[in-house]
Scaffold this motif. Structure first.
Motif, PDB file in Angstrom:
ATOM      1  N   ALA A 207      30.368 -31.297 -43.209  1.00 16.62           N
ATOM      2  CA  ALA A 207      31.746 -31.715 -43.516  1.00 16.62           C
ATOM      3  C   ALA A 207      31.787 -32.502 -44.819  1.00 16.62           C
TER       4      ALA A 207
ATOM      5  N   VAL B 142      26.814 -31.537 -38.381  1.00 17.66           N
ATOM      6  CA  VAL B 142      28.252 -31.351 -38.584  1.00 17.66           C
ATOM      7  C   VAL B 142      28.756 -32.328 -39.650  1.00 17.66           C
TER       8      VAL B 142
ATOM      9  N   ASN C  56      31.258 -30.102 -48.003  1.00 14.71           N
ATOM     10  CA  ASN C  56      32.457 -29.392 -48.436  1.00 14.71           C
ATOM     11  C   ASN C  56      33.548 -30.358 -48.899  1.00 14.71           C
ATOM     12  N   LEU C  57      33.585 -31.558 -48.316  1.00 20.74           N
ATOM     13  CA  LEU C  57      34.557 -32.558 -48.759  1.00 20.74           C
ATOM     14  C   LEU C  57      34.269 -33.006 -50.193  1.00 20.74           C
TER      15      LEU C  57
ATOM     16  N   VAL D 268      37.148 -35.564 -39.414  1.00 17.48           N
ATOM     17  CA  VAL D 268      35.877 -35.192 -38.774  1.00 17.48           C
ATOM     18  C   VAL D 268      34.806 -36.232 -39.089  1.00 17.48           C
ATOM     19  N   VAL D 269      34.723 -36.653 -40.333  1.00 13.99           N
ATOM     20  CA  VAL D 269      33.740 -37.660 -40.742  1.00 13.99           C
ATOM     21  C   VAL D 269      33.950 -38.952 -39.953  1.00 13.99           C
TER      22      VAL D 269
ATOM     23  N   ALA E 180      38.698 -32.762 -42.896  1.00 16.40           N
ATOM     24  CA  ALA E 180      37.292 -33.131 -43.111  1.00 16.40           C
ATOM     25  C   ALA E 180      37.109 -34.644 -43.024  1.00 16.40           C
TER      26      ALA E 180
ATOM     27  N   ILE F 142      27.408 -26.912 -40.458  1.00 13.28           N
ATOM     28  CA  ILE F 142      28.505 -27.094 -39.504  1.00 13.28           C
ATOM     29  C   ILE F 142      28.356 -26.121 -38.345  1.00 13.28           C
TER      30      ILE F 142
ATOM     31  N   ASP G 273      28.364 -25.056 -44.855  1.00 11.80           N
ATOM     32  CA  ASP G 273      28.932 -24.194 -43.814  1.00 11.80           C
ATOM     33  C   ASP G 273      27.913 -23.893 -42.726  1.00 11.80           C
TER      34      ASP G 273
END
Length: 183
Positions: free
Chosen positions: A104, A100, A107-108, A77-78, A74, A142, A139
């Motif tokens: 991310a 996205v 959830n992070l 991705v960030v 994650a 994303i 979710d």
């Protein structure tokens, strides 16, 4: 004052991400405060319910023993989305990447600040629809952002704001250029 050079869309990416992160965190806090684990609140009969689930893994509860790896993914991705966002010219790509990024980050935040501890926190899921596994706002951000990005790619919309056109279309219109600016 315009310099004639199109501005990047990083501000759009960050704004979309921030709005969605706030929505995700707020909904998770409300759910944790109001729904007991195992309790189902019907929204649309038995088809759509609110159900508190703490997920230690990724989508579909996969990789439940690898929460710290998912946290590091994650973070990657960030970083990647922010780097790409610095060069974007396309509004639609900025919206998709912002979705996205917001998901991310949502959830992070759970993985960093929820029990059992940093990089191992369980993600709060609460939306249950039909046979689909329980998920959350992050979710869905994303998934919807990824679908938008795939659609943009399939239809030839480039991150730099141009549109790649097939050779057939270019020949039909007698146009010798492969791309045209897209706002």
């Amino acid at each position: 004052m315009s310099t004639g050079v199109p501005q990047t869309r990083l501000r759009t990416v960050l704004s979309v991400a921030a709005a969605l992160l706030i929505a995700d965190v707020v909904t998770k806090c409300v759910v944790v405060a109001t729904i007991a684990p195992g309790r189902h609140i019907r929204v649309i009969g038995d088809f759509a319910t609110l159900t508190l689930v703490r997920n230690p893994g990724a989508a579909f509860s996969m990789a439940t023993g690898m929460t710290w790896v998912l946290s590091l993914i994650a973070v990657a991705v960030v970083i990647g989305v922010i780097r790409i966002g610095r060069t974007l010219r396309s509004l639609w790509w900025a919206i998709g990447l912002g979705m996205v990024l917001g998901g991310a980050l949502g959830n992070l935040v759970d993985r960093l600040f929820r029990a059992p501890g940093p990089l191992e926190g369980h993600v709060v899921d609460f939306i249950s629809v039909g046979w689909w596994p329980v998920f959350n706002v992050a979710d869905s951000c994303i998934v919807c952002g990824a679908i938008l990005l795939v659609g943009l790619t399939l239809f030839g919309f480039e991150p730099d704001g141009t549109r790649h056109r097939s050779d057939r279309v270019a020949e039909k219109e007698g146009d010798e250029e492969d791309s045209e600016p897209v706002k």
